[in-house]
Design a protein around this motif. Structure first.
Motif, PDB file in Angstrom:
ATOM      1  N   LYS A   1       0.768  -1.210  -0.054  1.00 34.56           N
ATOM      2  CA  LYS A   1      -0.160  -0.013  -0.127  1.00 34.56           C
ATOM      3  C   LYS A   1       0.915   1.248   0.006  1.00 34.56           C
ATOM      4  O   LYS A   1       0.373   2.208  -0.698  1.00 34.56           O
ATOM      5  CB  LYS A   1      -0.889  -0.113   1.299  1.00 34.56           C
ATOM      6  CG  LYS A   1      -1.780   1.280   1.206  1.00 34.56           C
ATOM      7  CD  LYS A   1      -2.588   1.133   2.591  1.00 34.56           C
ATOM      8  CE  LYS A   1      -3.257   2.533   2.571  1.00 34.56           C
ATOM      9  NZ  LYS A   1      -4.219   2.767   3.795  1.00 34.56           N
TER      10      LYS A   1
ATOM     11  N   ASN B   1       2.531   1.760  -3.458  1.00 30.21           N
ATOM     12  CA  ASN B   1       1.570   2.165  -4.468  1.00 30.21           C
ATOM     13  C   ASN B   1       1.448   3.736  -4.254  1.00 30.21           C
ATOM     14  O   ASN B   1       1.053   4.437  -4.996  1.00 30.21           O
ATOM     15  CB  ASN B   1       0.271   1.619  -4.174  1.00 30.21           C
ATOM     16  CG  ASN B   1       0.186   0.046  -4.996  1.00 30.21           C
ATOM     17  OD1 ASN B   1       1.184  -0.070  -5.692  1.00 30.21           O
ATOM     18  ND2 ASN B   1      -0.645  -0.903  -4.369  1.00 30.21           N
TER      19      ASN B   1
ATOM     20  N   SER C   1      -8.502   0.828  -1.130  1.00 32.18           N
ATOM     21  CA  SER C   1      -7.644   0.139  -0.241  1.00 32.18           C
ATOM     22  C   SER C   1      -8.769   0.148   1.062  1.00 32.18           C
ATOM     23  O   SER C   1      -8.296  -1.008   2.013  1.00 32.18           O
ATOM     24  CB  SER C   1      -6.385   0.599   0.146  1.00 32.18           C
ATOM     25  OG  SER C   1      -6.560   2.066   0.680  1.00 32.18           O
TER      26      SER C   1
ATOM     27  N   THR D   1     -14.250  -0.042  -5.073  1.00 31.85           N
ATOM     28  CA  THR D   1     -13.321   0.086  -6.359  1.00 31.85           C
ATOM     29  C   THR D   1     -14.108   0.757  -7.478  1.00 31.85           C
ATOM     30  O   THR D   1     -13.434   1.146  -8.272  1.00 31.85           O
ATOM     31  CB  THR D   1     -12.808  -1.399  -6.493  1.00 31.85           C
ATOM     32  OG1 THR D   1     -13.961  -2.168  -6.610  1.00 31.85           O
ATOM     33  CG2 THR D   1     -11.817  -1.795  -5.584  1.00 31.85           C
TER      34      THR D   1
ATOM     35  N   THR E   1       4.121  -4.918  -6.524  1.00 29.13           N
ATOM     36  CA  THR E   1       2.791  -4.903  -6.095  1.00 29.13           C
ATOM     37  C   THR E   1       1.845  -5.396  -6.960  1.00 29.13           C
ATOM     38  O   THR E   1       0.497  -5.768  -6.431  1.00 29.13           O
ATOM     39  CB  THR E   1       2.366  -3.297  -5.555  1.00 29.13           C
ATOM     40  OG1 THR E   1       2.223  -2.626  -6.618  1.00 29.13           O
ATOM     41  CG2 THR E   1       3.486  -2.719  -4.534  1.00 29.13           C
TER      42      THR E   1
ATOM     43  N   SER F   1       0.019  -3.484  -9.176  1.00 34.15           N
ATOM     44  CA  SER F   1      -1.076  -2.740  -8.869  1.00 34.15           C
ATOM     45  C   SER F   1      -1.401  -2.526 -10.390  1.00 34.15           C
ATOM     46  O   SER F   1      -0.579  -2.074 -11.372  1.00 34.15           O
ATOM     47  CB  SER F   1      -0.642  -1.549  -8.316  1.00 34.15           C
ATOM     48  OG  SER F   1      -1.560  -0.451  -8.413  1.00 34.15           O
ATOM     49  N   LYS F   2      -2.681  -2.618 -10.826  1.00 33.86           N
ATOM     50  CA  LYS F   2      -3.201  -2.329 -12.299  1.00 33.86           C
ATOM     51  C   LYS F   2      -3.139  -0.395 -12.364  1.00 33.86           C
ATOM     52  O   LYS F   2      -2.851  -0.116 -13.467  1.00 33.86           O
ATOM     53  CB  LYS F   2      -4.490  -2.881 -12.438  1.00 33.86           C
ATOM     54  CG  LYS F   2      -4.398  -4.311 -12.398  1.00 33.86           C
ATOM     55  CD  LYS F   2      -4.390  -5.027 -13.812  1.00 33.86           C
ATOM     56  CE  LYS F   2      -4.641  -6.568 -13.867  1.00 33.86           C
ATOM     57  NZ  LYS F   2      -3.906  -7.259 -12.560  1.00 33.86           N
TER      58      LYS F   2
ATOM     59  N   SER G   1     -10.221  -1.872 -10.974  1.00 30.56           N
ATOM     60  CA  SER G   1      -9.135  -2.906 -11.266  1.00 30.56           C
ATOM     61  C   SER G   1      -9.534  -4.131 -10.795  1.00 30.56           C
ATOM     62  O   SER G   1      -8.657  -5.154 -10.813  1.00 30.56           O
ATOM     63  CB  SER G   1      -7.858  -2.285 -11.020  1.00 30.56           C
ATOM     64  OG  SER G   1      -7.865  -2.124  -9.742  1.00 30.56           O
ATOM     65  N   LYS G   2     -10.611  -4.374  -9.979  1.00 33.96           N
ATOM     66  CA  LYS G   2     -10.948  -5.434  -9.109  1.00 33.96           C
ATOM     67  C   LYS G   2     -11.945  -6.274  -9.758  1.00 33.96           C
ATOM     68  O   LYS G   2     -13.051  -5.989  -9.987  1.00 33.96           O
ATOM     69  CB  LYS G   2     -11.425  -5.016  -7.735  1.00 33.96           C
ATOM     70  CG  LYS G   2     -11.403  -6.128  -6.517  1.00 33.96           C
ATOM     71  CD  LYS G   2     -12.028  -5.509  -5.534  1.00 33.96           C
ATOM     72  CE  LYS G   2     -12.212  -6.794  -4.168  1.00 33.96           C
ATOM     73  NZ  LYS G   2     -10.631  -7.194  -3.907  1.00 33.96           N
TER      74      LYS G   2
ATOM     75  N   TYR H   1      -4.672 -14.256  -9.479  1.00 32.63           N
ATOM     76  CA  TYR H   1      -5.295 -13.041  -9.549  1.00 32.63           C
ATOM     77  C   TYR H   1      -5.622 -12.463  -8.096  1.00 32.63           C
ATOM     78  O   TYR H   1      -6.811 -12.523  -7.645  1.00 32.63           O
ATOM     79  CB  TYR H   1      -6.667 -13.102 -10.199  1.00 32.63           C
ATOM     80  CG  TYR H   1      -6.497 -13.439 -11.822  1.00 32.63           C
ATOM     81  CD1 TYR H   1      -6.290 -12.804 -12.703  1.00 32.63           C
ATOM     82  CD2 TYR H   1      -6.727 -14.926 -12.163  1.00 32.63           C
ATOM     83  CE1 TYR H   1      -6.150 -12.995 -13.850  1.00 32.63           C
ATOM     84  CE2 TYR H   1      -6.832 -15.328 -13.305  1.00 32.63           C
ATOM     85  CZ  TYR H   1      -6.468 -14.556 -14.244  1.00 32.63           C
ATOM     86  OH  TYR H   1      -6.163 -15.131 -15.618  1.00 32.63           O
TER      87      TYR H   1
ATOM     88  N   ASN I   1      -5.967  -9.752  -6.754  1.00 34.99           N
ATOM     89  CA  ASN I   1      -6.883  -8.641  -6.418  1.00 34.99           C
ATOM     90  C   ASN I   1      -8.205  -9.142  -6.432  1.00 34.99           C
ATOM     91  O   ASN I   1      -9.148  -8.222  -6.198  1.00 34.99           O
ATOM     92  CB  ASN I   1      -6.754  -7.461  -7.336  1.00 34.99           C
ATOM     93  CG  ASN I   1      -7.251  -6.222  -6.866  1.00 34.99           C
ATOM     94  OD1 ASN I   1      -7.272  -5.918  -5.528  1.00 34.99           O
ATOM     95  ND2 ASN I   1      -7.616  -5.279  -7.626  1.00 34.99           N
TER      96      ASN I   1
END
Length: 292
Positions: A4, A7, A62, A74, A142, A144-145, A242-243, A276, A278
């Motif tokens: 976190k 990001n 988050s 999200t 991370t 992160s998308k 992105s989830k 995946y 996330n």
């Protein structure tokens, strides 16, 4: 450092770089009158909006689910992206119309102070490269998308920045001022295409469009070949920001204990989350051959 925090550091860096570049390009535009710098300024302003939205999304997404948002927060990413795409499209249209008018004008405006413009664009390229390197490092750590998408967008900014330098040098060396409008028109086209892509992606997510087909196929293949699973059905997915959300029914041996059946579904869920991380996964168990 936790994912976190990594990001967030990438998001803060993105907002900071975009803010510096917007201020610098406003100064360069006022000094040169260059339409290619105007196009680059609009792109940087778009970057600032996207980066700010991305930073907010990283923080807001988050947050854990609550009583009013049991599936999380999200979708705020998609709402922000849809608004950004409208702004980007309007900016690109204004730049395109202005560029065409300048190209058709018998006496296009003469640019001045080209050295200032070149200096600002070089600064833009250096800061953009440094930011992209950090974003790629964070994205590798991370997954992160949001950070990955922001990094890809900044990479795309390098082309109009280099084009703006070429236009300024051509004006200074050869007095070829029309190249500035040509570069700006190309940058406007990039903005318009980007706006349509962002808008479509956000709209699809808000309308609960399914996850990408390769993801759906991979999850189905996992379920089909997972030990203890006889078959699967009703595999449904949707995206929120992105989830990805995944719902699937699996058929297991009805004569085994509940603990054994639960272990099978828990193992499949872990396998999906490994691929995946996330994702939000819900697995329903049915008796093999007796599924509704």
């Amino acid at each position: 450092m936790q994912d976190k925090h990594l990001n967030l550091s990438a998001g803060i860096a993105s907002v900071s770089v975009a803010t510096i570049l917007v201020i610098a390009k406003i100064w360069a535009l006022s000094a040169t009158g260059s339409m290619s710098i105007a196009a680059s300024l609009a792109d940087s302003a778009m970057d600032l909006l996207v980066a700010s939205g991305g930073l907010l999304a990283i923080w807001y997404a988050s947050r854990p689910p609550d009583e009013d948002h049991t599936f999380g927060h999200t979708s705020a990413e998609d709402l922000a992206a849809l608004g950004q795409s409208i702004f980007i499209f309007v900016s690109g249209t204004v730049i395109a119309v202005t560029s065409v008018r300048r190209m058709l004008s018998p006496t296009p405006p003469e640019m001045t102070s080209e050295a200032i413009g070149v200096g600002v664009m070089i600064l833009s390229i250096v800061l953009t490269i440094a930011l992209v390197l950090w974003q790629k490092h964070v994205a590798r750590r991370t997954q992160s998308k949001v950070v990955s998408a922001d990094s890809l967008h900044y990479l795309g900014d390098l082309v109009p920045n280099i084009g703006a330098i070429a236009a300024l040098l051509a004006s200074s060396a050869f007095g070829f001022d029309r190249l500035d409008s040509v570069v700006a028109l190309g940058a406007a086209a990039i903005l318009l295409v980007g706006a349509l892509n962002i808008g479509k992606s956000a709209w699809d997510a808000l309308m609960d469009r399914a996850a990408p087909q390769d993801m759906v196929d991979e999850i189905g293949d996992m379920a089909k070949h997972f030990p203890g699973v006889y078959a699967y059905h009703d595999l449904k997915t949707r995206m929120a920001g992105s989830k990805p959300f995944v719902n699937i029914h699996i058929e297991v041996n009805g004569d085994q204990t509940l603990r054994e059946a639960h272990a099978i579904s828990a193992g499949l869920k872990r396998a999906i989350l490994e691929a995946y991380p996330n994702a939000e996964v819900i697995i329903h168990k049915d008796v093999a051959g007796e599924a509704d």
